[in-house]
Write a protein that holds these residues in place. Structure first.
Motif, mmCIF file in Angstrom:
data_model
loop_
_atom_site.group_PDB
_atom_site.id
_atom_site.type_symbol
_atom_site.label_atom_id
_atom_site.label_comp_id
_atom_site.label_asym_id
_atom_site.label_seq_id
_atom_site.Cartn_x
_atom_site.Cartn_y
_atom_site.Cartn_z
ATOM 1 N N LEU A 7 0.825 -1.207 0.000
ATOM 2 C CA LEU A 7 0.000 0.000 0.000
ATOM 3 C C LEU A 7 0.862 1.262 0.000
ATOM 4 O O LEU A 7 0.493 2.269 -0.610
ATOM 5 C CB LEU A 7 -0.935 -0.003 1.217
ATOM 6 C CG LEU A 7 -2.100 -0.992 1.149
ATOM 7 C CD1 LEU A 7 -2.828 -1.066 2.484
ATOM 8 C CD2 LEU A 7 -3.076 -0.611 0.036
ATOM 9 N N VAL A 8 2.000 1.209 0.685
ATOM 10 C CA VAL A 8 2.937 2.347 0.656
ATOM 11 C C VAL A 8 3.419 2.588 -0.772
ATOM 12 O O VAL A 8 3.513 3.724 -1.249
ATOM 13 C CB VAL A 8 4.117 2.104 1.619
ATOM 14 C CG1 VAL A 8 5.212 3.150 1.408
ATOM 15 C CG2 VAL A 8 3.639 2.139 3.066
ATOM 16 N N LYS A 9 3.736 1.499 -1.490
ATOM 17 C CA LYS A 9 4.155 1.629 -2.885
ATOM 18 C C LYS A 9 3.025 2.203 -3.748
ATOM 19 O O LYS A 9 3.255 3.093 -4.580
ATOM 20 C CB LYS A 9 4.576 0.258 -3.428
ATOM 21 C CG LYS A 9 5.895 -0.256 -2.889
ATOM 22 C CD LYS A 9 6.204 -1.638 -3.425
ATOM 23 C CE LYS A 9 6.305 -1.631 -4.943
ATOM 24 N NZ LYS A 9 6.543 -2.976 -5.485
ATOM 25 N N SER A 28 6.676 -1.392 19.337
ATOM 26 C CA SER A 28 7.773 -0.484 18.974
ATOM 27 C C SER A 28 8.254 -0.742 17.553
ATOM 28 O O SER A 28 8.534 0.197 16.793
ATOM 29 C CB SER A 28 8.938 -0.649 19.953
ATOM 30 O OG SER A 28 8.551 -0.294 21.256
ATOM 31 N N HIS A 29 8.360 -2.023 17.181
ATOM 32 C CA HIS A 29 8.765 -2.372 15.822
ATOM 33 C C HIS A 29 7.788 -1.776 14.800
ATOM 34 O O HIS A 29 8.205 -1.173 13.796
ATOM 35 C CB HIS A 29 8.815 -3.893 15.661
ATOM 36 C CG HIS A 29 8.877 -4.354 14.233
ATOM 37 N ND1 HIS A 29 10.060 -4.456 13.532
ATOM 38 C CD2 HIS A 29 7.879 -4.714 13.359
ATOM 39 C CE1 HIS A 29 9.801 -4.860 12.288
ATOM 40 N NE2 HIS A 29 8.496 -5.032 12.172
ATOM 41 N N CYS A 30 6.497 -1.933 15.052
ATOM 42 C CA CYS A 30 5.482 -1.421 14.130
ATOM 43 C C CYS A 30 5.537 0.106 14.046
ATOM 44 O O CYS A 30 5.405 0.684 12.958
ATOM 45 C CB CYS A 30 4.092 -1.865 14.573
ATOM 46 S SG CYS A 30 3.813 -3.655 14.417
ATOM 47 N N GLN A 31 5.741 0.734 15.198
ATOM 48 C CA GLN A 31 5.820 2.195 15.217
ATOM 49 C C GLN A 31 7.010 2.700 14.407
ATOM 50 O O GLN A 31 6.892 3.634 13.607
ATOM 51 C CB GLN A 31 5.909 2.684 16.659
ATOM 52 C CG GLN A 31 5.834 4.192 16.808
ATOM 53 C CD GLN A 31 5.691 4.607 18.254
ATOM 54 O OE1 GLN A 31 6.194 3.938 19.160
ATOM 55 N NE2 GLN A 31 4.983 5.693 18.500
ATOM 56 N N GLN A 32 8.163 2.056 14.592
ATOM 57 C CA GLN A 32 9.364 2.456 13.853
ATOM 58 C C GLN A 32 9.189 2.230 12.358
ATOM 59 O O GLN A 32 9.616 3.063 11.537
ATOM 60 C CB GLN A 32 10.574 1.684 14.377
ATOM 61 C CG GLN A 32 10.985 2.068 15.791
ATOM 62 C CD GLN A 32 11.983 1.092 16.397
ATOM 63 O OE1 GLN A 32 12.534 0.234 15.706
ATOM 64 N NE2 GLN A 32 12.206 1.220 17.699
ATOM 65 N N GLN A 33 8.565 1.116 11.988
ATOM 66 C CA GLN A 33 8.357 0.833 10.575
ATOM 67 C C GLN A 33 7.431 1.863 9.942
ATOM 68 O O GLN A 33 7.670 2.328 8.818
ATOM 69 C CB GLN A 33 7.779 -0.570 10.410
ATOM 70 C CG GLN A 33 7.702 -1.049 8.972
ATOM 71 C CD GLN A 33 9.069 -1.224 8.340
ATOM 72 O OE1 GLN A 33 9.737 -2.221 8.556
ATOM 73 N NE2 GLN A 33 9.490 -0.247 7.555
ATOM 74 N N CYS A 34 6.389 2.239 10.658
ATOM 75 C CA CYS A 34 5.457 3.238 10.130
ATOM 76 C C CYS A 34 6.112 4.617 10.030
ATOM 77 O O CYS A 34 5.822 5.380 9.100
ATOM 78 C CB CYS A 34 4.205 3.306 11.002
ATOM 79 S SG CYS A 34 3.092 1.898 10.758
ATOM 80 N N GLN A 35 6.972 4.924 10.992
ATOM 81 C CA GLN A 35 7.712 6.186 10.889
ATOM 82 C C GLN A 35 8.591 6.189 9.644
ATOM 83 O O GLN A 35 8.678 7.196 8.926
ATOM 84 C CB GLN A 35 8.556 6.392 12.144
ATOM 85 C CG GLN A 35 7.743 6.761 13.377
ATOM 86 C CD GLN A 35 8.574 6.816 14.647
ATOM 87 O OE1 GLN A 35 9.733 6.384 14.672
ATOM 88 N NE2 GLN A 35 7.995 7.347 15.712
ATOM 89 N N GLN A 36 9.250 5.066 9.387
ATOM 90 C CA GLN A 36 10.122 4.960 8.214
ATOM 91 C C GLN A 36 9.317 5.111 6.919
ATOM 92 O O GLN A 36 9.779 5.747 5.957
ATOM 93 C CB GLN A 36 10.849 3.614 8.227
ATOM 94 C CG GLN A 36 11.782 3.397 7.038
ATOM 95 C CD GLN A 36 12.429 2.011 7.079
ATOM 96 O OE1 GLN A 36 12.568 1.402 8.141
ATOM 97 N NE2 GLN A 36 12.827 1.517 5.914
#
Length: 426
Positions: free
Chosen positions: A37-39, A66-74
């Motif tokens: 979806l990001v693509k 935390s992993h999900c939060q960091q991935q979404c920030q990226q």
């Protein structure tokens, strides 16, 4: 090739939907969905948010969040963490977790958004087999649709192997939930111990199951289409079912209408046995009975030849609440707010200076009502005003000292007669 297949499948599923909330657990399935979806977001006008539901069942849940939060920030995706509480001693933790998860997600889902979840072809196969184990009919065997109401499942025709191939191709990182290896859970038992053996013998088994589920969906849709006119004829504008026509239907047609009614009000489907009990213990109860059937945190009641689906109400009979009339009063169990009004169609007198005001939800005995000759038992007053039994302890009763002044919105006693104040619940 797999990249194009998954991206195109998701794009086709989205159709004109452009605002999405993704249920993101951090596992490989939802990671692939969110990445795709990001693509697509870079190519189309998409607004994508993600939500992580923290069940608190694993000691690793904080790290996963935390992993999900960091991935979404990226990926520059707005992200929500929502914690839910489960009762691990109440049994069927899978069902509890699922119910709590969707309840939390729908709390955040906006009216113009679609929920996107990452169920795939193998999940569809497992869902079908679990429905088969429960002895479900066409509705249960329909398994999961690609789209229903505000819910999209864009990966439902994609296999787990394809999803893993996509994740490895793009070098994605994801979390592994250790509970996925616990075959105590029915779905994991199928995934770990049953389906691998079946797939060895019949590699296209999941696709064939999906085909059967699709045929069941078509059959269920046809049944609903044929019954729709009858359903609308027995459904009142307020959402109750008229019982007189139902009594003339065959058992099969009656049960189908009852299921449509429950589905219409977003209640989990009852078993065949539960349907039979609803009919026997509620509909066919004696005329002077006050029957009730509890189904998945709801209650089914009968009153004046109508069938009602209601929340489970708390007992308010013993409630006595002091009130000074100066500000709205918040009533218990989400009944509403009680207001004192001083203009337009006033029906009661004001309390005397020495009279103490309370709000209660239970009364008994004989009452003299304004503009009525003679006294009436309060049970008769409720009946004359067509107040169902379960509502009789949810209508606020205004007392001045120990004298009942009025039942809000229903009647005023002679002791409350006047034109200085009125009461309303909002």
């Amino acid at each position: 090739m797999i990249d194009q297949t998954i991206t195109q499948t998701i794009s086709t599923c989205l159709k004109k939907h452009r605002k999405l909330l993704v249920a993101y657990s951090g596992g490989v399935d939802s990671t692939v969905l969110l990445h795709a979806l990001v693509k697509l977001k870079q190519q189309a006008d998409l607004a994508v948010r993600a939500i992580y539901i923290h069940h608190g069942l694993s000691q690793n849940a904080d790290n996963w969040a935390s992993h999900c939060q960091q991935q979404c920030q990226q990926w520059e995706i707005p992200f929500i963490i929502e914690k839910v509480k489960l009762d691990t001693s109440a049994g069927n933790i899978e069902e509890q977790a699922r119910h709590a998860r969707y309840q939390a997600i729908y709390h955040h889902l906006k009216s113009d958004e679609m929920l996107c979840t990452a169920q795939h072809l193998d999940d569809q196969c497992e869902t079908f087999l679990l429905a088969l184990k429960r002895g479900s009919g066409p509705s249960g065997l329909s398994a999961m649709p690609v789209e229903n109401q505000q819910h999209l499942r864009p990966l439902l025709t994609i296999s787990r192997k394809q999803i893993e191939a996509y994740a490895n191709w793009h070098q994605l990182t994801w979390i592994e939930d250790e509970s996925n290896q616990d075959d105590h859970y029915d779905r994991n038992f199928l995934r770990l111990n049953v389906l691998p053996i079946i797939d060895q013998r019949w590699p296209q088994f999941s696709q064939m199951v999906a085909r059967s589920a699709s045929l069941c969906q078509q059959q269920e849709a046809l049944i609903n289409e044929l019954l729709l006119n009858d359903f609308h004829q027995v459904l009142t504008q307020q959402g109750q079912l008229r019982l007189s026509p139902l009594r003339d239907y065959s058992e099969y047609k009656r049960n189908a209408i009852l299921r449509m009614w429950l589905r219409h009000q977003h209640v989990m489907m009852p078993s065949q046995k539960q349907l039979a009990l609803i009919w026997q213990t509620v509909v066919q109860a004696k005329n002077d009975a006050n029957p009730q059937f509890v189904l998945h945190h709801k209650q089914i009641r009968r009153y004046q030849n109508l069938l009602y689906l209601l929340p489970l109400y708390k007992d308010t009979e013993l409630e006595v609440i002091n009130w000074d009339l100066t500000s709205p009063l918040v009533l218990p169990d989400h009944i509403g707010e009680l207001h004192a009004l001083y203009q337009n169609d006033l029906t009661c007198r004001l309390p005397n200076r020495d009279e103490h005001i309370t709000v209660r939800f239970h009364a008994q005995g004989q009452l003299q009502i304004v503009n009525r000759q003679g006294s009436r038992a309060i049970k008769k007053l409720w009946q004359e005003n067509h107040i169902p039994p379960w509502m009789r302890t949810r209508i606020p009763l205004i007392y001045y000292d120990e004298q009942l002044i009025c039942a809000v919105g229903v009647f005023v006693t002679d002791q409350g007669k006047g034109s200085q104040i009125d009461f309303r619940v909002t």
